[in-house]
Design an enzyme around this catalytic site. Structure first.
Site, PDB file in Angstrom:
ATOM      1  N   GLY A  33       0.781  -1.179   0.176  1.00 46.30           N
ATOM      2  CA  GLY A  33      -0.056   0.002  -0.002  1.00 46.30           C
ATOM      3  C   GLY A  33       0.973   1.243  -0.001  1.00 46.30           C
ATOM      4  CG  ASP A  54       6.575  -7.275  -1.067  1.00 46.89           C
ATOM      5  OD1 ASP A  54       6.330  -8.621  -0.600  1.00 46.89           O
ATOM      6  OD2 ASP A  54       5.868  -6.449  -0.738  1.00 46.89           O
ATOM      7  CG  ASN A  62      -2.730  -7.969  -0.661  1.00 45.19           C
ATOM      8  OD1 ASN A  62      -2.060  -8.810  -1.375  1.00 45.19           O
ATOM      9  ND2 ASN A  62      -2.684  -7.846   0.779  1.00 45.19           N
ATOM     10  CG  LEU A  63      -6.919  -6.540  -5.196  1.00 47.48           C
ATOM     11  CD1 LEU A  63      -8.031  -7.317  -6.205  1.00 47.48           C
ATOM     12  CD2 LEU A  63      -5.433  -6.319  -5.857  1.00 47.48           C
ATOM     13  CE  LYS A  78       1.149  -8.203  -1.697  1.00 50.11           C
ATOM     14  NZ  LYS A  78       1.127  -7.478  -0.057  1.00 50.11           N
ATOM     15  CB  CYS A 177      -2.644  -4.256   7.895  1.00 50.43           C
ATOM     16  SG  CYS A 177      -1.818  -2.695   7.309  1.00 50.43           S
TER      17      CYS A 177
END
Length: 327
Positions: A33, A54, A62-63, A78, A177
């Site tokens: 993000g 990554d 995630n989107l 990613k 998160c």
């Protein structure tokens, strides 16, 4: 140069700033993000080379905040998908993708040859590993983090105090998160500030962002912050260690529960954080204490308790989970 005409027209930036961006080589750790605005703004602005690190693959969760990705990207690494997106945005920007986890054993090599490091991993362990590496190498570090509706971005090292100097103590609680949630626009706000700090460092825009931390409160829509130019470096600090660097002679403690994971080593002790303190175990004279957990947070807490009764070397290990996440 018509592509960059609008930013060259900014008096504080100009053609000299553009030339500096074109010659720059940056390391971006994390392709999620925070990296979405960072990569798009740096790639769009004409940064010459980006090394992107990554190890994770794109998931549906995630989107909502990782706006470089599309549903068709689900399951892709990613780093691979983000590199392709930036290549499509600006062919002048060369992106070297590294599908691997950042750890103490490879941090030095990943930072080698770059002019600036951007910490977009939003990982407790990664932030301190990068801070230690950049402080030793004299490299500038722009680090950011977001949980829920709150976030920050700051410019550390490179002659300014390190992340450890600003955050020498473990907070009472560190969220994630997955546990506390996160809203995409807040991530975008913090990532945009992080990108601007990086552009200011690379282009030499005054005043420098070094020694400044900017906070974002998505509840009240307030942007604040403070300067930390004079923050002292901590005298003692437990450094992170790669799992492969654990030695047979170490005093190894696995702080994870039995149902969480098997022991990191057959000879390791399985103990909770609360076992350490005045009446707790201590290593033998000359031994190195190696405290292991999933994210590094419990290891840090145990190290703080152990250091009150023992003055030997303490190292922390963030083992992650099978998917590679450190939280």
């Amino acid at each position: 140069m018509s592509r960059y005409a609008r930013q060259i027209a900014v008096p504080e930036f100009g053609s000299e700033g553009q030339a500096r961006l074109r010659a720059a080589h940056v390391l971006v750790v994390g392709a999620g993000g925070l990296a979405a605005p960072v990569l798009q703004y740096l790639g769009g602005a004409g940064v010459g080379r980006i090394r992107l690190v990554d190890r994770d693959r794109i998931e549906a969760t995630n989107l909502h905040r990782q706006t470089l990705f599309r549903e068709a990207d689900l399951g892709r690494p990613k780093a691979e998908a983000a590199a392709a997106a930036i290549a499509a945005l600006n062919a002048d920007c060369r992106v070297e993708r590294v599908v691997a986890a950042l750890e103490p054993g490879n941090a030095g090599a990943l930072c080698d040859g770059v002019d600036l490091v951007l910490d977009c991993a939003d990982s407790f362990a990664a932030s301190y590993i990068l801070s230690d590496t950049c402080q030793t190498a004299g490299l500038p570090l722009v680090s950011a983090s977001v949980i829920g509706l709150d976030g920050y971005s700051g410019a550390f090292c490179g002659g300014a105090p390190s992340l450890r100097a600003v955050f020498p103590d473990l907070p009472q609680r560190l969220g994630s998160c997955a546990e506390d949630g996160v809203l995409g626009p807040v991530v975008g706000m913090v990532g945009s500030i992080q990108a601007q700090m990086a552009v200011a460092v690379l282009a030499g825009i005054a005043p420098s962002p070094f020694g400044r931390l900017v906070t974002v409160d998505g509840r009240s829509f307030r942007v604040g912050g403070f300067r930390f130019d004079g923050a002292p470096e901590p005298a003692h600090r437990a450094r992170f260690l790669a799992p492969s660097e654990i030695a047979e002679s170490d005093f190894v403690v696995d702080l994870r529960a039995e149902d969480e994971a098997p022991l990191v080593r057959p000879t390791a002790r399985r103990l909770p954080v609360t076992a350490f303190g005045p009446d707790g175990p201590v290593p033998a004279t000359g031994q190195r204490a190696v405290l292991c957990c999933r994210s590094g947070q419990r290891s840090w807490a145990a190290a703080e308790r152990l250091s009150t009764v023992w003055d030997g070397q303490i190292c922390l290990v963030a083992l992650g989970d099978p998917t590679g996440e450190t939280r």
